[in-house]
Design a protein around this motif. Structure first.
Motif, PDB file in Angstrom:
ATOM      1  N   VAL A   1      -8.962   0.829   2.063  1.00 27.51           N
ATOM      2  CA  VAL A   1      -9.525   1.754   1.071  1.00 27.51           C
ATOM      3  C   VAL A   1      -8.483   2.820   0.766  1.00 27.51           C
ATOM      4  N   PHE A   2      -8.247   3.054  -0.500  1.00 25.35           N
ATOM      5  CA  PHE A   2      -7.311   4.102  -0.905  1.00 25.35           C
ATOM      6  C   PHE A   2      -8.072   5.069  -1.804  1.00 25.35           C
ATOM      7  N   ILE A   3      -8.115   6.332  -1.411  1.00 31.91           N
ATOM      8  CA  ILE A   3      -8.840   7.317  -2.217  1.00 31.91           C
ATOM      9  C   ILE A   3      -7.866   8.374  -2.734  1.00 31.91           C
ATOM     10  N   ARG A   4      -7.863   8.612  -4.025  1.00 34.46           N
ATOM     11  CA  ARG A   4      -7.075   9.699  -4.591  1.00 34.46           C
ATOM     12  C   ARG A   4      -8.028  10.633  -5.324  1.00 34.46           C
TER      13      ARG A   4
ATOM     14  N   ARG B   1       0.817  -1.216   0.000  1.00 34.30           N
ATOM     15  CA  ARG B   1       0.000   0.000   0.000  1.00 34.30           C
ATOM     16  C   ARG B   1       0.848   1.261   0.000  1.00 34.30           C
ATOM     17  N   ALA B   2       2.003   1.183   0.690  1.00 38.66           N
ATOM     18  CA  ALA B   2       2.850   2.371   0.813  1.00 38.66           C
ATOM     19  C   ALA B   2       3.453   2.780  -0.533  1.00 38.66           C
TER      20      ALA B   2
ATOM     21  N   ALA C   1       0.804   5.696  -3.214  1.00 33.13           N
ATOM     22  CA  ALA C   1       0.839   7.162  -3.300  1.00 33.13           C
ATOM     23  C   ALA C   1       2.054   7.656  -4.085  1.00 33.13           C
TER      24      ALA C   1
ATOM     25  N   ASP D   1      -9.220   3.591   6.997  1.00 33.44           N
ATOM     26  CA  ASP D   1      -9.288   2.152   6.732  1.00 33.44           C
ATOM     27  C   ASP D   1      -8.206   1.836   5.704  1.00 33.44           C
ATOM     28  N   PRO D   2      -7.193   1.070   6.091  1.00 39.75           N
ATOM     29  CA  PRO D   2      -6.105   0.802   5.130  1.00 39.75           C
ATOM     30  C   PRO D   2      -6.591  -0.007   3.916  1.00 39.75           C
TER      31      PRO D   2
ATOM     32  N   ASN E   1       1.903   9.871  -7.489  1.00 38.70           N
ATOM     33  CA  ASN E   1       2.595  11.152  -7.614  1.00 38.70           C
ATOM     34  C   ASN E   1       3.521  11.145  -8.828  1.00 38.70           C
TER      35      ASN E   1
END
Lengths: 326, 662
Positions: free
Chosen positions: A114-117, A14-15, A18, A111-112, A22
């Motif tokens: 779910v990832f929202i961008r 997950r890390a 992002a 919540d890990p 980017n």
């Protein structure tokens, strides 16, 4: 580093998500080279695999973010991890943008899984489809389901349809009669239609009936007839039916149909990117649409991003030749 | 002149001071000393966990316990709060909204334990959710169940607690959110209509009781510095309310149509610069709501001169109480009938306000009333627009504020020391001690009783019964506020109000704005992508007006703004900043919990190796600002920093410096 980032994403780190997002947003030349490498590596794996992609589109105020919130909650309850891209318009004048969807999707907060961008559409810079496609590719590597939410204005539904396996159109009750839906061209693209705010009762039902009648008129390829589902994101009515409709569409596609659809989306995005960068003149000088179609059909090159770069270099070379020849 | 020779005087309004902090014990001592000084009513300020239905040990309560008010989690706290204050003789105003039914239940239960019957109680629960969605931000439940709870309380109290004002329709916070007088009048009336219509529609409220219900609706107004207009506003509302009662609700007795209102004088207009000037502002604003007998307030609470600096001390509150006493007892104000009757100028202004307010009210009613105009964000957007216009006028100097954008040359103020001694500091131990008391309370109560009471509450609400009786039973059984609210959350769900930050863009950009915009673009080019900022509010403070203005301004200078809204945990902010890939974080905190919350965010970022510069805005004493800067916060803004364009320029500086591309 590009390869490393891709490997981390494919290992669902997950890390890494992002920084990857980017990177693909960064327009500096060295970043672009690296981004293409990452995306090409990812696309090898996820063009025909990776997460299931669902798009949500509809007019402003139709209740897309509320529906998104409900859908996120639903999918999380089945233990699916989610990547969400929420696109909001940019100001034509200042280039600034207010991205407020994240606030509306509270179910994903902290919540890990779910990832929202949030993304600004940057209309005046062009190329939303390309940027969104890059984001979807990254999220598709790292999560079970990717959701793309955009405001449906004119052409953008088409661009979203190219990005996803299932396009959900969110209609507002009383948004218009059948003729208006037909004029807006929204009867051709969606795979599932949601009439939101079903708590509005009769008005919502009337809108749903108009839409059902519209789909009955044909105009579409294939056997799938888009179900029209009444949903109230507020009290949860209709979410079961929506899930069934989404599942039904996925099954109707079959593995082969899914491949065809994703390939078509990839092809459309390569074509649009090249047209945007070099214009129809550039394409013609290089060899035109027929040559492009042939190259797109070439199985050896699954990555649209890599292919765009390769073809771009060829077109640039062709343009240089015409300029220098007498 | 002795009393015998003095002319007959009107009875003064109720003197109150909005207060409460740290613990029930400390607040009880404060109340008793205020009453001894001649205060005639109480105004209870609750802390944010109490207001939003969280027990003191909930993760969201961290840093907030006892900060902006007193923590009241259960019956023991309420009993201590009113120890030696006989409730049959007190007039108590409680600023409580989403959890109003619960706090009223605790108050009734406390009275019962004092031997006072509910029908003896006098006072007010604020209980106005519309303005919470629009401005104040301590809402919990969606509009529909919120309106049901309000109408439950009205229906219950009209019989059982007949001297109680179950709802205080607030235009106060609308003005804070930027409302013009016309908007303030119109939206307050729309709000009252929403409540009254909801009560009218109930089966358990017969039509012949409706006039009594109408008479129980009271208001809570703001008094700004344009005090002549404020007088006219009060008169306009008095007339509109009378007409509304007569025409819409068929109230024939004019006495039942009286416009009754309390006032908190405008705290937002108080300045951090040259804070002693605030005393003069407060006096003039107090005059505005007392001058005209016809539209005189029923209760008045004045802020303290130093509220823009931090929490006032008892002495600061005493100074404000003395203003009321001098106005009521020393001056001859109360010896005359209405002083403005017959003034053509006032009459014309009142007519103008009434006409414009009626038009705006009709617009709101046409779109389905106040609840619909919250959900479609109409009212919020209008407020954000007005507020933006006001801030621009301050920035440009068009709207003069003495000591802030004009006449800024000043001698050092002897009232303000260097060491922040001129404000009250809440003891850091308050939160820990409150949690200890909560745990002790939980340990001694009968779990079976608590379980049964919560089940009873759940069942009553699912069956559509009134919320009050089972809540009073729950209070006696030892239920906590968090348990009560959780029961309702499960039934009703939680709500996020629209933000209104989609408000129209600035149409004119002056040179300073254009310069910043160009710098934002150039910064984006250096960074490789457009400058992206996260704006949000950690903790439970819901006053989102400032954060919204920052978000709109950042958008207007060309930034991509992720607006995350209110009630965020430090963990959510860290995740949001990371996932969104922002270049800078801007947080706003007005509740005084900035140290704990900001340090938690910094620590959280550290843990995941995130290095994103942060700027903070809020009511932050210099000593705390220093601590925050030392901990790594790049800039700390306080109410004296009104120039948003300059702030945006500094945000660009911060981003460039942190990215090492400046």
């Amino acid at each position: 580093m590009g390869r490393d980032l891709a490997a981390r994403l494919l290992a669902r780190d997950r890390a890494a998500v992002a920084p990857a997002l980017n990177l693909v947003d960064d327009h500096r030349p060295e970043a672009r080279r690296e981004a293409t490498a990452v995306l090409a590596a990812l696309e090898e794996k996820v063009l025909f695999g990776g997460a299931r992609r669902i798009g949500l589109t509809g007019a402003p105020g139709a209740g897309k973010s509320t529906l998104l919130d409900a859908l996120v909650r639903r999918l999380r309850s089945h233990d699916q991890t989610l990547g969400v891209v929420a696109v909001d318009p940019s100001s034509q004048r200042t280039g600034g943008a207010l991205l407020g969807d994240r606030m509306r999707v509270r179910s994903g907060a902290a919540d890990p899984g779910v990832f929202i961008r949030s993304m600004a559409a940057r209309e005046r810079l062009g190329g939303l489809a390309e940027a969104a496609r890059a984001s979807v590719t990254i999220l598709a590597a790292a999560f079970d389901v990717v959701l793309v939410e955009t405001v449906g204005v004119g052409q953008s539904e088409g661009e979203v349809a190219d990005l996803v396996d299932t396009l959900v159109y969110v209609a507002q009750p009383g948004a218009g009669d059948l003729v208006q839906f037909m004029k807006a061209g929204i009867l051709e693209l969606p795979d599932v239609v949601v009439v939101n705010k079903a708590d509005l009762g009769l008005l919502a039902e009337r809108t749903a009936n108009e839409l059902k009648a519209g789909f009955g008129l044909g105009e579409r390829n294939g056997a799938w007839e888009p179900p029209v589902v009444l949903v109230s994101a507020r009290d949860g009515t209709g979410l079961d039916e929506l899930e069934t409709a989404l599942q039904g569409h996925l099954e109707s596609l079959t593995a082969e149909g899914l491949q065809t659809r994703r390939r078509r989306g990839r092809d459309a995005s390569v074509r649009k990117s090249l047209e945007r960068r070099y214009g129809s003149h550039g394409l013609t000088v290089w060899g035109g649409q027929a040559k492009l179609a042939a190259r797109l059909a070439d199985e050896r090159d699954p990555s649209g991003f890599a292919l765009t770069e390769t073809l771009g270099r060829e077109i640039e070379a062709a343009l240089r030749t015409t300029e220098t020849s007498p | 002149m002795n009393d015998a020779t003095r002319p007959e005087r009107d009875r003064p309004w109720v003197f109150r001071t909005y207060s409460g902090h740290s613990s029930a014990e400390a607040s009880n001592a404060l109340y008793r000393s205020n009453l001894a000084k001649g205060q005639t009513g109480l105004s209870v300020a609750f802390d944010l966990p109490t207001q939003t239905g969280y027990d003191s040990d909930h993760p969201l309560a961290r840093g907030e316990v006892g900060k902006v008010g007193v923590p009241v989690g259960h019956i023991d706290d309420m009993e201590v709060l009113f120890r030696e204050i006989p409730l049959d003789q007190m007039n108590t105003s409680m600023t409580i909204n989403a959890t109003a039914a619960w706090l009223l239940a605790l108050y009734v239960a406390t009275a019962e334990r004092q031997g006072v019957a509910a029908d003896q109680l006098r006072g007010t629960t604020q209980n106005d959710l519309i303005k919470e969605y629009l401005s104040r931000g301590t809402y919990v439940f969606p509009p529909e169940p919120s309106m049901r709870l309000i109408s439950d309380m009205v229906a219950h109290s009209v019989n059982a607690i007949p001297k109680w004002n179950p709802v205080n329709i607030c235009s106060y916070h609308l003005q804070e959110a930027g409302a013009t007088p016309v908007q303030e009048i119109a939206y307050a009336m729309a709000n009252a209509i929403a409540v009254l219509d909801a009560v009218k529609a109930r089966d358990d409220v017969p039509d012949d009781v409706l006039p009594e219900v109408f008479a129980r609706i009271s208001f809570f107004l703001n008094a700004g510095i344009r005090f002549v207009e404020e007088i006219c506003k009060g008169r306009a509302m008095t007339e509109l309310w009378d007409e509304l009662g007569r025409d819409r609700y068929g109230v024939t007795d004019p006495k039942l149509r009286r416009f009754r209102y309390g006032v908190q004088v405008n705290s937002l207009g108080l300045t951090e610069a040259q804070p002693e000037n605030n005393v003069i502002r407060i006096v003039l604003e107090a005059l505005g709501v007392t001058f005209s007998k016809k539209a005189r307030c029923r209760a008045l609470q004045l802020p303290a001169w130093n509220e823009a600096l931090g929490l006032p001390r008892p002495w600061d509150q005493q100074w404000s109480l003395r203003i009321q006493q001098i106005l009521a007892y020393e001056t001859d104000l109360l010896e005359y009938p209405d002083l403005l009757d017959g003034s053509h100028v006032v009459e014309a202004k009142v007519e103008e306000l009434k006409k414009a307010a009626q038009e705006e009210l009709d617009r709101v009613l046409a779109m389905g009333g106040a609840v619909a105009a919250v959900e479609n964000a109409y009212m919020k957007q209008r407020l954000v627009e007005s507020h933006t216009a006001r801030l621009r006028a301050i920035e440009s100097g068009e709207l003069p504020i003495v000591g802030v954008n004009s006449y800024t040359e000043t001698e050092p103020s002897p009232l303000v020391g260097d060491d922040d001694a001129s404000i009250l500091k809440v003891d850091d131990a308050a939160e820990r001690e409150q949690i200890e008391r909560l745990n002790a309370f939980r340990a001694k109560r009968n779990d079976a009783d608590v379980k049964a009471a919560l089940q009873g509450l759940h069942d009553a609400l699912s069956n559509g019964e009134n919320v009050m009786p089972p809540s009073v039973r729950a209070a006696h059984a030892g239920v906590t506020g968090g348990e009560w609210a959780d029961t309702l959350r499960k039934l009703f769900g939680e709500y996020r109000a629209p933000t209104g930050v989609v408000a129209r863009e600035a149409q004119v950009a002056d040179e300073a704005n254009q310069q910043v915009r160009a710098r934002v673009v150039a910064c984006g080019e250096k960074l490789g992508r457009p400058l992206k900022i996260l704006v949000g509010k950690p903790g439970l403070d819901g006053h989102s007006n400032g954060a919204e203005q920052i978000a709109v301004k950042a958008r207007d200078v060309g930034m991509e703004v992720v607006y995350d809204g209110i009630r965020l945990t430090p963990g959510e902010i860290v995740q949001s900043a990371q996932d969104e890939g922002v270049h800078v974080i801007g947080l706003s905190i007005l509740s005084g919990s900035h140290l704990v919350l900001v340090l938690d965010v910094l620590e959280g970022m550290n843990k995941v190796g995130l290095e994103i510069p942060m700027v903070i805005g809020g009511i932050i004493p210099e000593e705390d600002a220093k601590t925050l800067r030392e901990a790594g916060v790049k800039r700390v803004y306080t109410p004296k920093d009104f120039d948003l364009t300059r702030i945006m320029g500094e945000v660009v500086d911060v981003v460039l410096a942190s990215a090492g591309v400046g």
